[in-house]
Design a protein around this motif. Structure first.
Motif, PDB file in Angstrom:
ATOM      1  N   ALA A   8      -1.597   3.768  15.657  1.00 54.12           N
ATOM      2  CA  ALA A   8      -2.688   3.556  14.700  1.00 54.12           C
ATOM      3  C   ALA A   8      -3.105   2.086  14.632  1.00 54.12           C
ATOM      4  O   ALA A   8      -3.928   1.701  13.804  1.00 54.12           O
ATOM      5  CB  ALA A   8      -2.272   4.064  13.324  1.00 54.12           C
ATOM      6  N   LYS A  45      -1.293  -0.613  13.840  1.00 59.78           N
ATOM      7  CA  LYS A  45      -0.678  -1.473  12.814  1.00 59.78           C
ATOM      8  C   LYS A  45       0.297  -2.451  13.459  1.00 59.78           C
ATOM      9  O   LYS A  45       1.113  -2.042  14.300  1.00 59.78           O
ATOM     10  CB  LYS A  45       0.118  -0.637  11.800  1.00 59.78           C
ATOM     11  CG  LYS A  45      -0.540   0.636  11.310  1.00 59.78           C
ATOM     12  CD  LYS A  45      -1.798   0.366  10.522  1.00 59.78           C
ATOM     13  CE  LYS A  45      -2.310   1.647   9.878  1.00 59.78           C
ATOM     14  NZ  LYS A  45      -3.668   1.457   9.326  1.00 59.78           N
ATOM     15  N   GLU A  62       2.437   9.598   7.637  1.00 57.61           N
ATOM     16  CA  GLU A  62       1.212   9.266   6.882  1.00 57.61           C
ATOM     17  C   GLU A  62       1.321   7.888   6.228  1.00 57.61           C
ATOM     18  O   GLU A  62       0.371   7.108   6.233  1.00 57.61           O
ATOM     19  CB  GLU A  62       0.927  10.343   5.832  1.00 57.61           C
ATOM     20  CG  GLU A  62       0.326  11.604   6.452  1.00 57.61           C
ATOM     21  CD  GLU A  62       0.068  12.693   5.403  1.00 57.61           C
ATOM     22  OE1 GLU A  62      -0.519  12.376   4.345  1.00 57.61           O
ATOM     23  OE2 GLU A  62       0.475  13.852   5.641  1.00 57.61           O
ATOM     24  N   LYS A 117       0.823  -1.211   0.000  1.00 56.28           N
ATOM     25  CA  LYS A 117       0.000   0.000   0.000  1.00 56.28           C
ATOM     26  C   LYS A 117       0.856   1.261   0.000  1.00 56.28           C
ATOM     27  O   LYS A 117       0.463   2.278  -0.562  1.00 56.28           O
ATOM     28  CB  LYS A 117      -0.901   0.019   1.249  1.00 56.28           C
ATOM     29  CG  LYS A 117      -1.929  -1.096   1.298  1.00 56.28           C
ATOM     30  CD  LYS A 117      -3.252  -0.703   0.657  1.00 56.28           C
ATOM     31  CE  LYS A 117      -4.017   0.259   1.562  1.00 56.28           C
ATOM     32  NZ  LYS A 117      -5.315   0.632   0.938  1.00 56.28           N
ATOM     33  N   THR A 124       0.782   5.202   8.846  1.00 54.69           N
ATOM     34  CA  THR A 124      -0.515   5.120   9.530  1.00 54.69           C
ATOM     35  C   THR A 124      -1.678   5.026   8.539  1.00 54.69           C
ATOM     36  O   THR A 124      -2.834   5.152   8.923  1.00 54.69           O
ATOM     37  CB  THR A 124      -0.722   6.374  10.419  1.00 54.69           C
ATOM     38  OG1 THR A 124      -0.627   7.539   9.587  1.00 54.69           O
ATOM     39  CG2 THR A 124       0.317   6.452  11.516  1.00 54.69           C
ATOM     40  N   LEU A 125      -1.342   4.800   7.286  1.00 57.65           N
ATOM     41  CA  LEU A 125      -2.328   4.794   6.209  1.00 57.65           C
ATOM     42  C   LEU A 125      -3.495   3.844   6.502  1.00 57.65           C
ATOM     43  O   LEU A 125      -3.290   2.697   6.915  1.00 57.65           O
ATOM     44  CB  LEU A 125      -1.626   4.358   4.910  1.00 57.65           C
ATOM     45  CG  LEU A 125      -2.319   4.639   3.591  1.00 57.65           C
ATOM     46  CD1 LEU A 125      -2.376   6.148   3.310  1.00 57.65           C
ATOM     47  CD2 LEU A 125      -1.548   3.936   2.460  1.00 57.65           C
ATOM     48  N   ASP A 126      -4.693   4.306   6.251  1.00 59.08           N
ATOM     49  CA  ASP A 126      -5.873   3.463   6.423  1.00 59.08           C
ATOM     50  C   ASP A 126      -5.763   2.207   5.564  1.00 59.08           C
ATOM     51  O   ASP A 126      -5.336   2.273   4.414  1.00 59.08           O
ATOM     52  CB  ASP A 126      -7.134   4.220   5.963  1.00 59.08           C
ATOM     53  CG  ASP A 126      -7.718   5.038   7.099  1.00 59.08           C
ATOM     54  OD1 ASP A 126      -7.183   4.936   8.232  1.00 59.08           O
ATOM     55  OD2 ASP A 126      -8.680   5.776   6.851  1.00 59.08           O
ATOM     56  N   GLY A 127      -6.167   1.094   6.126  1.00 60.59           N
ATOM     57  CA  GLY A 127      -6.185  -0.142   5.348  1.00 60.59           C
ATOM     58  C   GLY A 127      -4.882  -0.915   5.392  1.00 60.59           C
ATOM     59  O   GLY A 127      -4.817  -2.047   4.931  1.00 60.59           O
TER      60      GLY A 127
END
Lengths: 385, 385
Positions: free
Chosen positions: A112, A114, A83, A31, A86-89
């Motif tokens: 976050a 993860k 960022e 990602k 900590t990215l969503d998904g």
């Protein structure tokens, strides 16, 4: 499908991680990728792995990448790394940025929620007392990517720590194992960069030659496995086949071995609790013939003794050791100081520090900055002499 | 409190078992002891461990013990061993009778639902195809006492067998590792009994010199860990520090080490899934200095090749190999045949056998009796030549 963010994708660990992933495209998607400044290699990785976002720490390099116009969102600076972390998904962050810039993004990734495949030693060395409780609070798994900690993790395999008598980290002893303490004063950066078994980055190669790397690993083990410092030992094992071991209270020792190749521990961190096939070639011990072991000589390796001292002092002292060492290694690579000055500069910096608790990441970083500044001054004075 | 029955209490494993128990009196009670004929030592053990019953296989020896009038019920013959093995209230049977007399009592103990700490190789070598399914049916745990299988068991630690690429048993290579095949023809029983690392009984010492012991262990591993024969390998490791290892599909190898002392694996079988403290001294690899490894030379060790052949033939062939080997070792110890005749006698006996399924313990035993008889005849003919 595990969705990954790889911080430090163009470094040695990052490249090996992508090589493992390329064999298991059905298990992983990339990602995010983040790098310090190697945008040429990052651009190739973007084409191959199609991340959604990339982050470039160095602002000039980020601009250079933008000019290449790759099909991806480009973030920059420390905020960009955070960022990406900590990215969503994203399910798991591979934390493989060398040095202190890796700390904050790793800490933010944990906050976050993860899971972390951890190669960046600094996250634990500087702030293990903040990182591990935060991970526990969030139910985040910290999976070691260092070959030594991966080995210990595999040997423990969930065992009750009360049954552990000693964690024994193996160390190759680096390229200067046979040199006299006198000769060590004369070694060049080029000689120090020639690690006998592992192909690694510059900083970690020098740290391997001083055994500071092993000391930092002792600190990592302290936090990862929650054992008192007395229960962590180091043994020299020049062949780097046994990656570490655990001795249990009954005298039984479990060790983990493989051909020395970072794809082993990387793959295990990614696949855990499973194992993937087709990662490393079979280890042929009969061909290797012999595995040897020695006690590390603390006179030859004063940096190792310093790490134990820092860990016993606790609080912000390990952070100071780490920061001073970053500066000293840089100075050695720049030809400003002798190899044997490295540990002296670290020691001198430590002796000027009054241990604090380091209650926030900001406090830890400010201590680190102080130590870097002070170490730089000591380097300069060193040359003045 | 685990209540034990110890079959073979005066042998090397039995004595070591009692030594472990004597350190953990609060964890174990000894309900029964069984021996072949050493009633003098048994009488001492009765005084120290206060079992409820003892069994003596040899009837004359049983009578001798009765005359000593010890405070215990005395059983005799094979029936006596079986009663000791199946005694009400016993939780675990330590099966450590050398040779085929150990089979039936072990099998009966399993049928009676007792967990087994297994040292008697013959239970699996002769009848693994009956013993293991019976244990599974009864929910009985078979815990290995051999150092090699204990090592593998500790390395696997419940791992999915699909992730196992190879089980690698280590072998010291015995006292004749450096001798030429010609010189092997001239070695004496006294020389063959001098094992370099382990202090063991006579039969197993000779089997270690021929590597037949390792072959029997390959057979045990086949049954204990339910792996195809291709997944079991042997490597020579003269120092006997690494007791065995497991290679996983990702190339990672987990090994178990300790000082060579049977109290290690015995204690683990007794304490599993826990570990006890105060069992073995800490292993000091720096002091040992080096661990070496070689491929076994099948010309020097034809017995090892024979075991693979027997395992591939399946059915009753391993039982024939084992029986013929018992006779051949006895003949060698009696000075009737040469060291190098041992494997030839085993091979000749095997070549006269037509493999059967061995569907009952009785059938297995009758095949074993046939093989012993036939091997004896071959020994006699050998001397006639």
């Amino acid at each position: 499908m595990k969705r990954l963010s790889i911080l430090g994708s163009t470094g040695s660990i990052g490249q090996n991680t992508l090589e493992v992933i390329s064999r298991y495209r059905d298990r992983f998607s990339v990602k995010a990728l983040a790098v310090r400044n190697n945008v040429r290699m990052l651009e190739e990785q973007i084409r191959e792995f199609r991340p959604e976002v990339v982050a470039v720490y160095d602002e000039a390099a980020a601009s250079e990448l933008k000019k290449m116009n790759p099909p991806v969102e480009i973030l920059q600076g420390e905020q960009g790394l955070i960022e990406a972390a900590t990215l969503d998904g994203v399910d798991m962050v591979v934390s493989a940025i060398v040095g202190s810039p890796g700390l904050v993004p790793t800490y933010e990734a944990i906050k976050a929620g993860k899971d972390i495949a951890l190669a960046t030693k600094e996250a634990l060395v500087m702030a293990g007392h903040l990182v591990m409780p935060e991970a526990a609070r969030r139910g985040v798994k910290i999976l070691p990517v260092d070959s030594e900690h991966s080995a210990v993790f595999q040997c423990l395999d969930g065992t009750d720590m009360e049954e552990v008598e000693k964690i024994i980290l193996t160390a190759s002893g680096g390229p200067f194992r046979k040199k006299s303490v006198q000769e060590l004063g004369k070694v060049t950066p080029a000689e120090a960069l020639k690690h006998p078994n592992w192909d690694m980055g510059k900083k970690i190669s020098i740290d391997s030659a001083t055994l500071m790397n092993k000391g930092l690993e002792v600190m990592e083990a302290y936090w990862l496995f929650n054992v008192p410092v007395e229960k962590i030992g180091v043994i020299l094992h020049p062949q780097s086949i046994i990656h570490s071991m655990v001795r249990f209270i009954d005298g039984s020792v479990i060790s983990q071995m493989s051909v020395p190749d970072m794809k082993g521990p990387i793959s295990y961190a990614l696949s855990y609790p499973e194992r993937f096939g087709n990662v490393l070639p079979a280890l042929n011990l009969a061909e290797i013939g012999e595995l040897t072991f020695e006690e590390p000589d603390m006179e030859r390796y004063p940096s190792l003794a310093l790490t134990y001292k820092a860990l016993r002092a606790g609080g912000t002292m390990p952070c100071v050791l780490n920061a001073a060492n970053e500066i000293a290694v840089e100075a050695f690579l720049d030809g400003k100081i002798l190899f044997t000055d490295i540990s002296r500069i670290v020691s001198d910096t430590m002796s000027e520090h009054t241990v604090a608790r380091g209650e926030t990441i900001e406090e830890v970083i400010s201590v680190s900055e102080w130590a870097k500044q002070r170490a730089k001054e000591i380097v300069e004075n060193n040359n003045g002499n």
